[in-house]
Write a protein that holds these residues in place. Structure first.
Motif, PDB file in Angstrom:
ATOM      1  N   TYR A 124     -17.442 -23.076 -38.748  1.00 22.62           N
ATOM      2  CA  TYR A 124     -16.282 -22.235 -38.997  1.00 22.62           C
ATOM      3  C   TYR A 124     -15.147 -22.581 -38.042  1.00 22.62           C
ATOM      4  N   ASN A 125     -13.963 -22.739 -38.594  1.00 18.71           N
ATOM      5  CA  ASN A 125     -12.764 -22.911 -37.791  1.00 18.71           C
ATOM      6  C   ASN A 125     -12.124 -21.534 -37.653  1.00 18.71           C
ATOM      7  N   LEU A 126     -12.437 -20.867 -36.568  1.00 24.33           N
ATOM      8  CA  LEU A 126     -12.097 -19.458 -36.438  1.00 24.33           C
ATOM      9  C   LEU A 126     -10.625 -19.276 -36.092  1.00 24.33           C
ATOM     10  N   GLU A 127      -9.844 -18.918 -37.072  1.00 27.28           N
ATOM     11  CA  GLU A 127      -8.427 -18.686 -36.836  1.00 27.28           C
ATOM     12  C   GLU A 127      -8.231 -17.372 -36.083  1.00 27.28           C
ATOM     13  N   GLY A 128      -7.273 -17.384 -35.180  1.00 33.50           N
ATOM     14  CA  GLY A 128      -6.953 -16.170 -34.447  1.00 33.50           C
ATOM     15  C   GLY A 128      -7.735 -15.978 -33.164  1.00 33.50           C
ATOM     16  N   VAL A 129      -8.801 -16.774 -32.951  1.00 27.53           N
ATOM     17  CA  VAL A 129      -9.549 -16.691 -31.695  1.00 27.53           C
ATOM     18  C   VAL A 129      -8.820 -17.540 -30.662  1.00 27.53           C
ATOM     19  N   ASN A 130      -8.545 -16.957 -29.508  1.00 24.64           N
ATOM     20  CA  ASN A 130      -7.806 -17.711 -28.490  1.00 24.64           C
ATOM     21  C   ASN A 130      -8.492 -17.615 -27.140  1.00 24.64           C
ATOM     22  N   GLY A 131      -8.207 -18.597 -26.320  1.00 24.19           N
ATOM     23  CA  GLY A 131      -8.782 -18.630 -24.984  1.00 24.19           C
ATOM     24  C   GLY A 131      -7.928 -19.456 -24.051  1.00 24.19           C
ATOM     25  N   THR A 132      -7.800 -19.000 -22.822  1.00 23.03           N
ATOM     26  CA  THR A 132      -7.035 -19.722 -21.797  1.00 23.03           C
ATOM     27  C   THR A 132      -7.857 -19.798 -20.525  1.00 23.03           C
ATOM     28  N   VAL A 133      -7.870 -20.970 -19.920  1.00 24.14           N
ATOM     29  CA  VAL A 133      -8.486 -21.140 -18.604  1.00 24.14           C
ATOM     30  C   VAL A 133      -7.353 -21.240 -17.595  1.00 24.14           C
ATOM     31  N   TYR A 134      -7.258 -20.256 -16.727  1.00 24.66           N
ATOM     32  CA  TYR A 134      -6.181 -20.194 -15.749  1.00 24.66           C
ATOM     33  C   TYR A 134      -6.577 -20.965 -14.491  1.00 24.66           C
ATOM     34  N   VAL A 135      -5.627 -21.737 -13.989  1.00 27.35           N
ATOM     35  CA  VAL A 135      -5.852 -22.619 -12.843  1.00 27.35           C
ATOM     36  C   VAL A 135      -5.162 -22.012 -11.628  1.00 27.35           C
ATOM     37  N   ALA A 136      -5.943 -21.496 -10.692  1.00 30.55           N
ATOM     38  CA  ALA A 136      -5.377 -20.884  -9.496  1.00 30.55           C
ATOM     39  C   ALA A 136      -4.767 -21.957  -8.601  1.00 30.55           C
ATOM     40  N   ASN A 137      -3.514 -21.749  -8.237  1.00 36.60           N
ATOM     41  CA  ASN A 137      -2.777 -22.716  -7.426  1.00 36.60           C
ATOM     42  C   ASN A 137      -1.839 -21.952  -6.506  1.00 36.60           C
ATOM     43  N   SER A 138      -1.687 -22.446  -5.289  1.00 31.45           N
ATOM     44  CA  SER A 138      -0.831 -21.809  -4.300  1.00 31.45           C
ATOM     45  C   SER A 138       0.131 -22.847  -3.739  1.00 31.45           C
ATOM     46  N   ILE A 139       1.272 -22.401  -3.267  1.00 33.55           N
ATOM     47  CA  ILE A 139       2.201 -23.359  -2.656  1.00 33.55           C
ATOM     48  C   ILE A 139       1.637 -23.915  -1.353  1.00 33.55           C
ATOM     49  N   TYR A 140       0.626 -23.255  -0.807  1.00 33.37           N
ATOM     50  CA  TYR A 140       0.027 -23.707   0.452  1.00 33.37           C
ATOM     51  C   TYR A 140      -1.099 -24.712   0.221  1.00 33.37           C
ATOM     52  N   ASP A 141      -1.478 -24.936  -1.037  1.00 34.62           N
ATOM     53  CA  ASP A 141      -2.534 -25.895  -1.334  1.00 34.62           C
ATOM     54  C   ASP A 141      -2.063 -27.323  -1.058  1.00 34.62           C
ATOM     55  N   LYS A 142      -2.999 -28.156  -0.615  1.00 34.57           N
ATOM     56  CA  LYS A 142      -2.676 -29.551  -0.353  1.00 34.57           C
ATOM     57  C   LYS A 142      -2.379 -30.286  -1.653  1.00 34.57           C
ATOM     58  N   GLN A 143      -1.515 -31.292  -1.554  1.00 31.71           N
ATOM     59  CA  GLN A 143      -1.208 -32.124  -2.714  1.00 31.71           C
ATOM     60  C   GLN A 143      -2.446 -32.909  -3.128  1.00 31.71           C
ATOM     61  N   LEU A 144      -2.666 -33.018  -4.424  1.00 31.16           N
ATOM     62  CA  LEU A 144      -3.759 -33.829  -4.920  1.00 31.16           C
ATOM     63  C   LEU A 144      -3.460 -35.309  -4.699  1.00 31.16           C
ATOM     64  N   GLN A 145      -4.493 -36.058  -4.308  1.00 32.57           N
ATOM     65  CA  GLN A 145      -4.341 -37.499  -4.123  1.00 32.57           C
ATOM     66  C   GLN A 145      -4.552 -38.259  -5.429  1.00 32.57           C
ATOM     67  N   GLU A 146      -5.113 -37.587  -6.423  1.00 32.31           N
ATOM     68  CA  GLU A 146      -5.318 -38.217  -7.723  1.00 32.31           C
ATOM     69  C   GLU A 146      -4.661 -37.364  -8.798  1.00 32.31           C
ATOM     70  N   GLU A 147      -4.183 -38.015  -9.835  1.00 30.32           N
ATOM     71  CA  GLU A 147      -3.468 -37.304 -10.886  1.00 30.32           C
ATOM     72  C   GLU A 147      -4.434 -36.518 -11.751  1.00 30.32           C
ATOM     73  N   TYR A 148      -4.043 -35.303 -12.106  1.00 27.52           N
ATOM     74  CA  TYR A 148      -4.803 -34.503 -13.052  1.00 27.52           C
ATOM     75  C   TYR A 148      -3.828 -33.915 -14.061  1.00 27.52           C
ATOM     76  N   ILE A 149      -4.101 -34.139 -15.328  1.00 27.31           N
ATOM     77  CA  ILE A 149      -3.269 -33.595 -16.397  1.00 27.31           C
ATOM     78  C   ILE A 149      -3.965 -32.365 -16.959  1.00 27.31           C
ATOM     79  N   LEU A 150      -3.266 -31.254 -16.933  1.00 24.52           N
ATOM     80  CA  LEU A 150      -3.850 -30.021 -17.445  1.00 24.52           C
ATOM     81  C   LEU A 150      -4.272 -30.190 -18.900  1.00 24.52           C
ATOM     82  N   LYS A 151      -5.422 -29.605 -19.234  1.00 21.83           N
ATOM     83  CA  LYS A 151      -5.872 -29.587 -20.619  1.00 21.83           C
ATOM     84  C   LYS A 151      -4.990 -28.618 -21.410  1.00 21.83           C
TER      85      LYS A 151
END
Length: 357
Positions: A124-151
């Motif tokens: 079943y392709n369930l229309e109307g079902v939604n989901g979000t994964v929230y990524v906690a981030n702070s301005i005090y967090d260190k810069q990532l040394q490797e690139e990550y593209i949000l899904k």
């Protein structure tokens, strides 16, 4: 498998030892290898802890079970004393061993270990079902040394946003609008984001991860959970020694843990003995990461935040910035407990996670 050495005698080394010994009972671990005896016990689980030095059996393989940042230095030290078979315990190897360990442990204990990628996505392709994964981030967090593209299903939430006027980007979601505990971020870490999601997020499935730690998930995960009525995705459990409770007390401030257990005894007496039993075990779900149905998120947060609030009011502010994050460390153990005692109520599957440098 021949006799082996393990470079590293702290928690990572002990966890690797458990995995390898459980999966390969015939293996003999000759000793843990370290570069400083003053910072280590002389014996761990009956295995001697010795210096990396001349005179060791250099025909044996050595597994480097330390933080990845130390692998290059330790590899050089091992080569200098004659070792040739040096195997760093990479993230990939750790995932492989952890999954194999959990699968065997669950089987031997009459339980089923299921990874999200092993679940059929359904017809079943369930229309109307939604989901979000929230990524906690702070301005005090260190810069990532490797690139990550949000899904496509991931969205950044800036945590601790009330503590600064600076924003990660102009339209970023912040944890300080409406009912919030954003001002506690230096202690509660990503939990200030979790609190905000509890009070404000409206998706069918709500997740929380960290800017350096993301779930490794199939693109059709939402179909899988919706079509199979899955209640929650948790990170694959991590083995810690000598137990969840003792590991916490050894690595953090023991008084906060002792207060937590008094809280259970005085305020949750029906759960106290269960908590003692589970915290005497070795498996816990790390990093305050999960994806849950909206009602399950509500169940967890309604139960957990009053406990954390009491622990926080008792523990106060610590001078050491790392130790000051104790509510966030305790919540990892509470989330583990919450879902373990409700494993027959909720339909639970697991996902591996990455760790970005």
């Amino acid at each position: 498998m021949p006799d082996i050495y393990i470079a590293g005698a702290n928690s990572r080394g002990q966890t690797f030892k458990q995995y390898i010994a459980y999966l390969n009972p015939e293996v003999r671990i000759v000793s843990y290898l370290v570069d400083n005896l003053e910072e280590n016990a002389s014996v761990v689980d009956g295995i001697p802890v010795v210096l990396i030095k001349e005179g060791l059996d250099t025909t044996c393989p050595v597994y480097i079970a330390t933080r990845g940042i130390n692998h290059k230095k330790i590899t050089k030290e091992l080569y200098e004393v004659g070792f040739k078979k040096i195997i760093p315990v990479t993230v990939q190897l750790d995932i492989q061993l952890r999954n194999a360990y959990m699968r065997q442990w669950y089987h031997e204990n009459g339980r089923e270990f299921r990874l999200i990628e092993e679940i059929n996505s359904g017809k079943y392709n369930l229309e109307g079902v939604n989901g979000t994964v929230y990524v906690a981030n702070s301005i005090y967090d260190k810069q990532l040394q490797e690139e990550y593209i949000l899904k496509p299903y991931e969205k950044i939430i800036q945590v601790g946003a009330i503590l600064t006027d600076e924003r990660i980007f102009s339209s970023v979601l912040v944890d300080c609008d409406g009912d919030n505990i954003s001002n506690r971020n230096k202690q509660f870490c990503e939990l200030t984001g979790l609190y905000w999601l509890w009070k404000h997020a409206g998706e069918d499935y709500v997740g929380l991860v960290h800017y350096r730690r993301h779930f490794i998930m199939p693109d059709d995960w939402l179909l899988k959970v919706a079509n199979n009525d899955i209640d929650v995705i948790l990170p694959v459990p991590l083995y810690v020694a000598p137990s969840i409770a003792e590991n916490y007390k050894a690595r953090h401030i023991a008084d906060d843990w002792e207060y937590l257990m008094r809280y259970f005894e005085n305020n949750l007496p029906d759960e106290y003995h269960q908590a003692i039993e589970i915290f005497a075990g070795n498996l816990y779900n790390p990093c305050n990461m999960f994806i849950a149905k909206r009602n399950v998120l509500d169940d967890l947060c309604t139960w957990m935040f009053p406990i954390l609030d009491a622990v926080w009011k008792h523990g106060g502010i610590k001078e050491d910035s790392y130790m000051n994050r104790y509510p966030g460390f305790i919540s990892e153990r509470l989330i583990t407990y919450f879902f373990e005692v409700r494993r027959n109520k909720y339909n639970i599957v697991y996902a591996n996670k990455n760790f970005l440098q």
